[in-house]
Motif scaffolding. Sequence first.
Motif, PDB file in Angstrom:
ATOM      1  N   ALA A 102       0.813  -1.217   0.000  1.00 54.36           N
ATOM      2  CA  ALA A 102       0.000   0.000   0.000  1.00 54.36           C
ATOM      3  C   ALA A 102       0.849   1.270   0.000  1.00 54.36           C
ATOM      4  O   ALA A 102       0.377   2.339  -0.376  1.00 54.36           O
ATOM      5  N   VAL A 103       2.089   1.125   0.406  1.00 52.45           N
ATOM      6  CA  VAL A 103       2.957   2.290   0.505  1.00 52.45           C
ATOM      7  C   VAL A 103       3.362   2.826  -0.880  1.00 52.45           C
ATOM      8  O   VAL A 103       3.661   4.005  -1.038  1.00 52.45           O
ATOM      9  N   THR A 104       3.322   1.960  -1.878  1.00 51.50           N
ATOM     10  CA  THR A 104       3.704   2.425  -3.223  1.00 51.50           C
ATOM     11  C   THR A 104       2.667   2.141  -4.294  1.00 51.50           C
ATOM     12  O   THR A 104       2.825   2.614  -5.418  1.00 51.50           O
ATOM     13  N   ALA A 109      -3.469   0.507  -1.492  1.00 53.00           N
ATOM     14  CA  ALA A 109      -3.769   1.617  -0.582  1.00 53.00           C
ATOM     15  C   ALA A 109      -5.281   1.791  -0.458  1.00 53.00           C
ATOM     16  O   ALA A 109      -5.813   1.986   0.646  1.00 53.00           O
ATOM     17  N   ARG A 113      -7.627   1.548   2.888  1.00 48.57           N
ATOM     18  CA  ARG A 113      -8.624   2.538   3.310  1.00 48.57           C
ATOM     19  C   ARG A 113      -9.972   1.874   3.534  1.00 48.57           C
ATOM     20  O   ARG A 113     -10.668   2.145   4.526  1.00 48.57           O
ATOM     21  N   SER A 143      -4.280   4.974  12.868  1.00 48.92           N
ATOM     22  CA  SER A 143      -2.950   5.587  12.839  1.00 48.92           C
ATOM     23  C   SER A 143      -2.059   5.002  13.930  1.00 48.92           C
ATOM     24  O   SER A 143      -0.878   4.736  13.701  1.00 48.92           O
ATOM     25  N   GLN A 144      -2.605   4.762  15.106  1.00 49.36           N
ATOM     26  CA  GLN A 144      -1.770   4.199  16.172  1.00 49.36           C
ATOM     27  C   GLN A 144      -1.466   2.732  15.932  1.00 49.36           C
ATOM     28  O   GLN A 144      -0.342   2.276  16.132  1.00 49.36           O
ATOM     29  N   LEU A 146      -1.502   1.009  13.016  1.00 50.47           N
ATOM     30  CA  LEU A 146      -0.629   0.831  11.859  1.00 50.47           C
ATOM     31  C   LEU A 146       0.778   1.339  12.167  1.00 50.47           C
ATOM     32  O   LEU A 146       1.769   0.752  11.728  1.00 50.47           O
ATOM     33  N   GLY A 147       0.864   2.430  12.912  1.00 52.12           N
ATOM     34  CA  GLY A 147       2.180   2.946  13.261  1.00 52.12           C
ATOM     35  C   GLY A 147       2.943   1.973  14.132  1.00 52.12           C
ATOM     36  O   GLY A 147       4.146   1.753  13.933  1.00 52.12           O
ATOM     37  N   LEU A 150       4.018  -0.862  11.912  1.00 52.89           N
ATOM     38  CA  LEU A 150       5.134  -0.407  11.076  1.00 52.89           C
ATOM     39  C   LEU A 150       6.447  -0.467  11.847  1.00 52.89           C
ATOM     40  O   LEU A 150       7.451  -1.003  11.366  1.00 52.89           O
TER      41      LEU A 150
ATOM     42  N   ASP B  24       7.351   7.891  -5.566  1.00 49.44           N
ATOM     43  CA  ASP B  24       7.212   6.551  -6.147  1.00 49.44           C
ATOM     44  C   ASP B  24       7.819   5.433  -5.332  1.00 49.44           C
ATOM     45  O   ASP B  24       7.580   4.262  -5.642  1.00 49.44           O
ATOM     46  N   LEU B  99      10.446   6.972   4.321  1.00 48.75           N
ATOM     47  CA  LEU B  99       9.417   6.031   4.757  1.00 48.75           C
ATOM     48  C   LEU B  99       9.051   5.066   3.637  1.00 48.75           C
ATOM     49  O   LEU B  99       8.980   3.859   3.833  1.00 48.75           O
ATOM     50  N   ARG B 100       8.828   5.608   2.448  1.00 52.85           N
ATOM     51  CA  ARG B 100       8.435   4.741   1.327  1.00 52.85           C
ATOM     52  C   ARG B 100       9.516   3.720   1.009  1.00 52.85           C
ATOM     53  O   ARG B 100       9.221   2.596   0.624  1.00 52.85           O
ATOM     54  N   LEU B 146       4.789   8.185  13.187  1.00 52.38           N
ATOM     55  CA  LEU B 146       4.927   7.531  11.881  1.00 52.38           C
ATOM     56  C   LEU B 146       3.587   6.968  11.418  1.00 52.38           C
ATOM     57  O   LEU B 146       3.274   7.002  10.227  1.00 52.38           O
ATOM     58  N   GLY B 147       2.808   6.452  12.348  1.00 55.95           N
ATOM     59  CA  GLY B 147       1.489   5.936  11.976  1.00 55.95           C
ATOM     60  C   GLY B 147       0.593   7.032  11.456  1.00 55.95           C
ATOM     61  O   GLY B 147      -0.113   6.849  10.457  1.00 55.95           O
ATOM     62  N   PHE B 148       0.641   8.163  12.105  1.00 56.07           N
ATOM     63  CA  PHE B 148      -0.172   9.283  11.620  1.00 56.07           C
ATOM     64  C   PHE B 148       0.303   9.736  10.251  1.00 56.07           C
ATOM     65  O   PHE B 148      -0.506   9.956   9.337  1.00 56.07           O
ATOM     66  N   LEU B 150       1.838   7.963   8.055  1.00 52.58           N
ATOM     67  CA  LEU B 150       1.459   6.913   7.106  1.00 52.58           C
ATOM     68  C   LEU B 150       0.008   7.078   6.659  1.00 52.58           C
ATOM     69  O   LEU B 150      -0.292   7.065   5.459  1.00 52.58           O
ATOM     70  N   CYS B 151      -0.876   7.276   7.609  1.00 51.39           N
ATOM     71  CA  CYS B 151      -2.301   7.393   7.272  1.00 51.39           C
ATOM     72  C   CYS B 151      -2.608   8.692   6.530  1.00 51.39           C
ATOM     73  O   CYS B 151      -3.438   8.725   5.630  1.00 51.39           O
ATOM     74  N   VAL B 154       0.571   8.983   3.159  1.00 49.25           N
ATOM     75  CA  VAL B 154       0.813   7.851   2.269  1.00 49.25           C
ATOM     76  C   VAL B 154      -0.497   7.169   1.887  1.00 49.25           C
ATOM     77  O   VAL B 154      -0.851   7.102   0.708  1.00 49.25           O
ATOM     78  N   LEU B 155      -1.215   6.677   2.888  1.00 50.82           N
ATOM     79  CA  LEU B 155      -2.482   5.999   2.575  1.00 50.82           C
ATOM     80  C   LEU B 155      -3.588   6.994   2.275  1.00 50.82           C
ATOM     81  O   LEU B 155      -4.571   6.652   1.619  1.00 50.82           O
ATOM     82  N   LEU B 157      -5.874   8.264   4.245  1.00 53.69           N
ATOM     83  CA  LEU B 157      -7.173   7.998   4.860  1.00 53.69           C
ATOM     84  C   LEU B 157      -7.900   9.330   4.974  1.00 53.69           C
ATOM     85  O   LEU B 157      -7.393  10.252   5.629  1.00 53.69           O
ATOM     86  N   MET B 160      -7.950  11.452   8.196  1.00 58.00           N
ATOM     87  CA  MET B 160      -6.614  11.875   8.645  1.00 58.00           C
ATOM     88  C   MET B 160      -6.050  12.949   7.719  1.00 58.00           C
ATOM     89  O   MET B 160      -5.395  13.890   8.158  1.00 58.00           O
TER      90      MET B 160
END
Lengths: 186, 186
Positions: A102-104, A109, A113, A143-144, A146-147, A150, B24, B99-100, B146-148, B150-151, B154-155, B157, B160
């Motif tokens: 999902a990051v790329t 992604a 969601r 967010s918490q 998934l963080g 991660l 990317d 991060l990616r 990082l979770g925040f 990410l959401c 990156v994702l 959401l 967020m």
Amino acid sequence: MTTRRSDATRAAILAAARERFAADGFERATIRAIAADARIDPSMVMRYYGNKEGLFAAAAEFDLRLPDLTGAEPAAVGEMLVRHFLERWEGDDTLLALLRAAVTQEGPAERMRAIFAGQLGPLAARLSPEADQAPLRAGLVASQMLGFALCRYVLRLPPMAALEREEAVAWLGPTVQRYLTRPDSL
Amino acid sequence: MTTRRSDATRAAILAAARERFAADGFERATIRAIAADARIDPSMVMRYYGNKEGLFAAAAEFDLRLPDLTGAEPAAVGEMLVRHFLERWEGDDTLLALLRAAVTQEGPAERMRAIFAGQLGPLAARLSPEADQAPLRAGLVASQMLGFALCRYVLRLPPMAALEREEAVAWLGPTVQRYLTRPDSL
DNA sequence: GTCGTTTGCCAACAACTGTTGACTACACCG
DNA sequence: CGGTGTAGTCAACAGTTGTTGGCAAACGAC
């Protein structure tokens, strides 16, 4: 139409795909490597799943299986949720595959969601003091969680990777609890 | 030896690389695309940075630039930290690139660990009730921030991504505060 | 047994990747 | 002006990738 002769092959491909996608991410997990793990020819992957994206879509089907919390002590919901997330994360590498992809990739992604909004949202709606805040609160919980995943499973930050499960529950539980039930005013 | 004639080119390559890596990820950002953005030949990238990993290493140099919080109101540190993180994320896409890439590459993951342990750790050490808990507390803060990110970045959401910065500070600040200063016993 | 379908393997394709080396043009120093 | 090192271009390499089509073997229905 009940069981085809090729079902075993299909399942072997899916299992190998999940592992590879979880370990390497979408681009570095090659169809050839997945096929080799499943001990079949790469062209079979194409025949059964169309292309690499189709394979990923089939391999990364996922359900959070959130427990039914009606009747549970409202103040204990945070810890219960964290515990459930950790179990779900460790018992199945589909979520890891999904996160790495999902990051790329936009497709994964979007699925991410959908999972967190669609499955965590209803739970947040039942617990949130104000109904219209449910998506926000579900997002904060995501967010918490998934963080933490991660840091623990992907980046392997030593202090996060070393935590015992119940220690993690004790630290993250109150956070999740607060995100779900904290009054708006505060 | 002060300024070489090629410094402008080197800088253009780095800027293009940061953008591509951030947008990317490591594998999908190709040297050819980066070179095209910088309006030079792909072979120049190799000459100046050796290989793709070297290019990434140079492009993803990063410093959290944590503010000096000695003298700040101890109870306000959480919110200040969250605010600083958000500014740092939004003013510079190096962290996004990092991060990616860190999700699938060991090198960037190691750099990520070094950043959060090495820069956030000392701050946690000054605030933590017990000195030996500093790495753990720094890790917890990292997991939430990082979770925040990410959401949100990156994702994407929706709830967020839509948060105003100060709303995010109001929600995440107390969490970070608690991770840094909550007594061990609780 | 025979025929059509399913299952599998093989070889190859076209595109793209990071990377290399040779060659040209420019700039600076004497 | 001449010569040396730097900056930049061009074409090509070797390997890998997703993907395709053809062909052989195994199966199941009749």
